[in-house]
Design an enzyme around this catalytic site. Structure first.
Site, PDB file in Angstrom:
ATOM      1  N   GLY A 218       0.817  -1.200   0.000  1.00 54.88           N
ATOM      2  CA  GLY A 218       0.000   0.000   0.000  1.00 54.88           C
ATOM      3  C   GLY A 218       0.856   1.258   0.000  1.00 54.88           C
ATOM      4  N   PRO A 260       5.154  -5.363  -1.961  1.00 58.99           N
ATOM      5  CA  PRO A 260       4.816  -4.195  -2.760  1.00 58.99           C
ATOM      6  C   PRO A 260       4.699  -4.520  -4.244  1.00 58.99           C
ATOM      7  CG  PRO A 260       7.108  -4.092  -2.023  1.00 58.99           C
ATOM      8  CD  PRO A 260       6.583  -5.415  -1.609  1.00 58.99           C
ATOM      9  N   ARG A 298      -6.865   2.550 -15.736  1.00 56.49           N
ATOM     10  CA  ARG A 298      -6.844   3.201 -14.424  1.00 56.49           C
ATOM     11  C   ARG A 298      -7.533   4.570 -14.369  1.00 56.49           C
ATOM     12  NH1 ARG A 298      -3.110   4.459 -11.720  1.00 56.49           N
ATOM     13  NH2 ARG A 298      -3.540   3.476  -9.750  1.00 56.49           N
ATOM     14  N   CYS A 328     -15.005   3.003 -28.712  1.00 54.00           N
ATOM     15  CA  CYS A 328     -16.338   3.547 -28.953  1.00 54.00           C
ATOM     16  C   CYS A 328     -17.138   3.568 -27.665  1.00 54.00           C
ATOM     17  CB  CYS A 328     -17.035   2.778 -30.065  1.00 54.00           C
ATOM     18  SG  CYS A 328     -16.225   3.090 -31.623  1.00 54.00           S
ATOM     19  N   GLU A 329     -16.690   4.411 -26.801  1.00 55.42           N
ATOM     20  CA  GLU A 329     -17.237   4.586 -25.465  1.00 55.42           C
ATOM     21  C   GLU A 329     -16.360   5.682 -24.863  1.00 55.42           C
ATOM     22  OE1 GLU A 329     -18.098   1.734 -21.703  1.00 55.42           O
ATOM     23  OE2 GLU A 329     -17.873   0.785 -23.624  1.00 55.42           O
ATOM     24  N   TYR A 356      -0.359  -2.088 -12.729  1.00 50.62           N
ATOM     25  CA  TYR A 356      -1.795  -2.199 -13.013  1.00 50.62           C
ATOM     26  C   TYR A 356      -2.189  -1.533 -14.334  1.00 50.62           C
ATOM     27  CZ  TYR A 356      -1.359  -3.433  -8.164  1.00 50.62           C
ATOM     28  OH  TYR A 356      -0.936  -4.026  -7.011  1.00 50.62           O
TER      29      TYR A 356
END
Ligand SMILES: *Cc1c(COP(=O)(O)O)cnc(C)c1O
Length: 401
Positions: A218, A260, A298, A328-329, A356
Site C-alpha cells: 500500500g 509491494p 486506471r 467507442c465509449e 496495473y
C-alpha cells in the site's frame, strides 16, 4: 528514461507500446530494502499482479526478491520464471479449497484469509504450516475502493474473530507460521500504517510458531505533481525499531515481509501512444490516441491521473488538451491538461505506467493488446509481442450455422 530513447523505442517497436526501465525497478527495490536494513531478516515479495510479464519476474529474481501471488496461475508463472517455491507466497481471496491445495502441492507458502477454508485446510492438512491474513479494520486513505482494511471489506479475517480462529487452530492442531495484513493500496499516513502494525503485533502474540510477519503493501508513489509519496525511510526507521522490539519480546528473530507492487514498478513504466487525430470542438481540443481504456483502464476505473508528456515536441508551447482514446465509449485519459503543443502523429508518453496497466489490459473493441519492452543494460528488449489477428480469434469456435 531519456525522451529520445522512448521516441526511438516507439519508432522501432511501433505504438502503442509499454516500456519498463529495469534500473528504476532495481533502485526502488534497493531503496525499500535499505530502509529496513536494521532488521536482520527482511523479505520483499513482489506483487505479481501489478506487472506480470515473465521477464519482469526474472528481473526480480535476480534482485533476490520473492513473489506475492493471488492466483495459481501467478504461482505457475513465478515457478516458470525460476523462483523457488519457498520464495512464493500465495495470498488469494475467495478462491476454492481445491486451488489452495493445488498451490500447496507446488510447495508455496499458503496464506488463508477466511475461517471456513482455514478449518477445512487445517483439518485435511494439519502438517502444512499456514499464514493467516488479518483484517485490522484500519482505513488507509480515504477512498473505499482502495481501503481494504475497513469493516465492510471482504479481505482478511477480522481481528474480532481471533477467538474463533484460535479455536480452529487448536482443534485441527495446525501450525500458523506467519501473520499478514494488507490494508490496501495508497497508504497516505505512516501513523496509520504503524497503528495497523500494532494490531498485528498484538495478534501475533497468540501464535507460538511464527516465522514471519507480513505487513503487506500500500506504499504510495507520486502520480501527479504535488502528490505525496510514502516516506519509506521514515517508515523503515520507525517500523524496524518496533519490529526488533517485538522479536525480542517474542523470543525469536522473525522475518519482516512486505509485498509491494506499485512501489516497485509504477514509476518504471511508460506507455507510448501515437496521436491519431487532433479534434477541435466548441469547448475543447481533443488529442485522440491509438489506445483506450482497453490498454490503460486506471483513469476510467479509479480516476487515476497519469502525467502525459508530448515527447515529440517537448519544447512546444503549452496548450490545454483532453487526451482521449479510440474506443467507442467514453475513454478519457486526461481532461483539460496542459501539454506541449500536440500535432497528429506525435508520440505521447504516459507516466507511472508500470503498475496495473498492462496487467489490466483487454481486447475490448477487438483491439490487440500492446507490445512490452524492457529497457535493460542500455538496450531495448522486446518482452511481449504485440498481438495479431490470430490472438483475437484464438479460442473462438466458429460453428456451422
Ligand atoms: C495487490 C496486492 C499487493 C500489492 O499492492 P500495491 O499497492 O501494488 O503495492 C500486495 N498484497 C496483496 C495481498 C495484494 O492483493
Amino acid at each position: 528514461m531519456e525522451q529520445n530513447t522512448l521516441l526511438q523505442i516507439a519508432k522501432d517497436f511501433g505504438s502503442p507500446v509499454y516500456v519498463y526501465d529495469a534500473e528504476k525497478i532495481e533502485s526502488q527495490y534497493k531503496r525499500l530494502t535499505s530502509a529496513f536494513d536494521k532488521v536482520k531478516q527482511v523479505k520483499l515479495n513482489y506483487a505479481v499482479k501489478a506487472l506480470s510479464n515473465i521477464s519482469i519476474l526474472k528481473l526480480f529474481n535476480t534482485l533476490g526478491s520473492g513473489l506475492d501471488t493471488v492466483s495459481i496461475q501467478e504461482v505457475q508463472l513465478g515457478l516458470k520464471a525460476g523462483f523457488k517455491a519457498e520464495d512464493i507466497i500465495f495470498t488469494p481471496n475467495g478462491v476454492s479449497l481445491e486451488e489452495i491445495e493445488n498451490a500447496s502441492k507446488l510447495g508455496v507458502q499458503i496464506n488463508i484469509d477466511n475461517l471456513s477454508i482455514l478449518e477445512q485446510f487445517g483439518t485435511k492438512h494439519p502438517k502444512t504450516p499456514v499464514c493467516i491474513r488479518i483484517n485490522p479494520h484500519v482505513m488507509a486513505g480515504g477512498n473505499t475502493n482502495i481501503s481494504v482494511g475497513h469493516i465492510d471489506s471482504k479481505f482478511g479475517i477480522s481481528i474480532h474473530q481471533i477467538p474463533h480462529l484460535l479455536r480452529i487452530v487448536e482443534n485441527t492442531n495446525m501450525t500458523i507460521n506467519g501473520i499478514h495484513m494488507h490494508t490496501g493500496s495508497d497508504i497516505l499516513d505512516i501513523d496509520v500504517f504503524l497503528y495497523a502494525s500494532e494490531i498485528l503485533f498484538k495478534t501475533a502474540k497468540n501464535f507460538k510458531n511464527l516465522e514471519f510477519i507480513d505487513f503487506g503493501s500500500g506504499f504510495k508513489v507520486p502520480y501527479k505533481e504535488g502528490d505525496i509519496e510514502t516516506n519509506i525511510e521514515e517508515l523503515g526507521e520507525k517500523l524496524s525499531t518496533r519490529f526488533n522490539a517485538f522479536c525480542e519480546a517474542y523470543g525469536k528473530p522473525l522475518t519482516l515481509a512486505f509485498e509491494p507492487g506499485k512501489f516497485l514498478v509504477s514509476e518504471a513504466g511508460y506507455f507510448l501512444t501515437k496521436v491519431n487525430v487532433v479534434k477541435q470542438t466548441t469547448s475543447t481540443v481533443f488529442a485522440q490516441v491509438d489506445s483506450g481504456f482497453n490498454h490503460l483502464i486506471r483513469p476510467m476505473l479509479y480516476g487515476s491521473q497519469h502525467d502525459i508528456v508530448n515527447i515529440s515536441n517537448p519544447e512546444g508551447r503549452e496548450r490545454f488538451y483532453s487526451v482521449v482514446g479510440y474506443i467507442c465509449e467514453t475513454d478519457t485519459f486526461a481532461n483539460n491538461r496542459r501539454i506541449n503543443e500536440i500535432s497528429e502523429d506525435d508520440i505521447l508518453a504516459f507516466k507511472n505506467a508500470g503498475a496495473y496497466c498492462y496487467s489490466m489490459a483487454s481486447n475490448y473493441n477487438s483491439r490487440y493488446r500492446p507490445a512490452e519492452v524492457l529497457w535493460y543494460d542500455h538496450k531495448a528488449h522486446l518482452i511481449r509481442k504485440r498481438e495479431t489477428f490470430d490472438d483475437i480469434l484464438n479460442n473462438q469456435i466458429e460453428i456451422t450455422l
